[in-house]
Design an enzyme around this catalytic site. Structure first.
Site, PDB file in Angstrom:
ATOM      1  CE  LYS A 177       0.750   1.499   4.409  1.00 23.84           C
ATOM      2  NZ  LYS A 177       1.503   2.699   4.729  1.00 23.84           N
ATOM      3  CG  ASP A 182      -1.068  -0.275   7.580  1.00 23.10           C
ATOM      4  OD1 ASP A 182      -1.837   0.674   7.792  1.00 23.10           O
ATOM      5  OD2 ASP A 182       0.176  -0.182   7.633  1.00 23.10           O
TER       6      ASP A 182
END
Ligand code: C5P
Length: 300
Positions: free
Chosen positions: A10, A140
């Site tokens: 990400k 995350d």
């Protein structure tokens, strides 16, 4: 039977960070984008539990934490415990995501482990349960399951997909030496003792995504952790400047760093910027986003 699951790195197009909460975590308003640097995690039936890792030649295999309390072990135990079974599998990870780089490589591996082991053990865990287990593993990890582009709130674990119809081209420069995420947050607290409880909102990035115009997105990119990462690693400021002088629209520290990202006009521009940065940096990667979250790529 073996199952291979691919999970993406990400980046944070927007990372607004507020003052720490009572539990020590920082409230975030973030826009995640999954990009095409991926780890592949393969699981096979086994009477015990083993975990191995392979890395590309530019990565130091010893930097990957596969022994002790690592996040893939924790993912397997959590999923097994959720269903009251024993965690038995032979797991191997083929890494491409920089380690301790601010690109959530460990989180990607945890998400991949949840999806792969759910298949291997034929559990059929509902998506909502997988997302909840993912949130227990790390802030995350839910995003690594969802992928695409998403607004993250809470401590980053609450994710909601947002429209992102374009393809954005990035040059990624990992660092030989990682940065510890908690250390970067601690430095943020020192540098921003008056941080507001409510993090800065992501409207400019969300609007920029809808235009599909990289020049507009470049101006909207925002990372509240960047000053803390640059304070710990002043050399990164030179890299960001070099990338922009080399034709990138904007250089940005990725999450808590130290990986640096460069947004470019298109694929050709990305390759040109990468070629120039390669003259001074050993590892320079080109990728794009958004891409899918953790998904099965082979099942045999
Ligand atoms: O959730 P995760 O395990 O990835 O977080 C790693 C560390 O990063 C936390 O222990 C905390 O120090 C810091 N962190 C934070 N606020 C967040 C996310 C992470 O302070 N929203």
């Amino acid at each position: 039977m073996t199952v291979t699951v691919r999970a993406p790195a990400k980046i944070n197009l927007h990372l607004g960070v507020g003052a720490p909460r009572d539990d020590g975590f920082h409230p975030l308003v973030t826009v995640y984008q999954a990009v095409g640097l991926c780890d592949d995690l393969t699981v096979a039936r086994s009477p015990g539990w083993t975990l191995g890792v392979s890395v590309p030649e530019w990565m130091d295999v010893d930097s990957v934490p596969v022994t002790g309390d690592n996040i893939v072990d924790r993912a397997a135990h959590l999923l097994a415990q959720h269903h009251g079974i024993a965690p038995q599998a032979a797991v191997s990870i083929a890494k491409s995501i920089p380690v301790a780089g601010g690109m959530a490589g460990g989180s990607a591996d945890a998400a991949a482990a949840l999806v792969a082991l759910d298949r291997l053990w034929e559990l059929g865990t509902p998506d909502d349960d997988l997302l909840q287990l993912a949130a227990e593993l790390g802030s995350d990890v839910p995003f690594a399951l969802v992928g695409g582009t998403a607004l993250g709130t809470g401590r980053g674990e609450q994710v909601e997909p947002v429209p992102d119809p374009a393809t954005w081209w990035w040059v990624v420069v990992p660092s030989a030496q990682g940065l510890s995420t908690p250390a970067v947050y601690r430095r943020f607290d020192e540098l921003a003792p008056d941080a507001p409880a409510q993090p800065v909102g992501a409207d400019a990035v969300l609007l920029a995504l809808s235009t599909g115009d990289p020049g507009i997105l470049a101006r909207a990119l925002h990372n509240d952790l960047e000053p803390a990462a640059l304070d710990l690693r002043p050399d990164l400021a030179d890299l960001l400047e070099l990338g922009e002088l080399s034709g990138a629209l904007r250089g940005l520290v990725s999450g808590s760093g130290p990986t640096c990202l460069f947004l470019t006009e298109d694929a050709d521009a990305a390759r040109e910027v990468a070629a120039r940065l390669s003259e001074e940096h050993d590892v320079v990667l080109v990728t794009n986003g958004p891409v899918a979250g953790a998904h099965v790529v082979t099942y045999a």
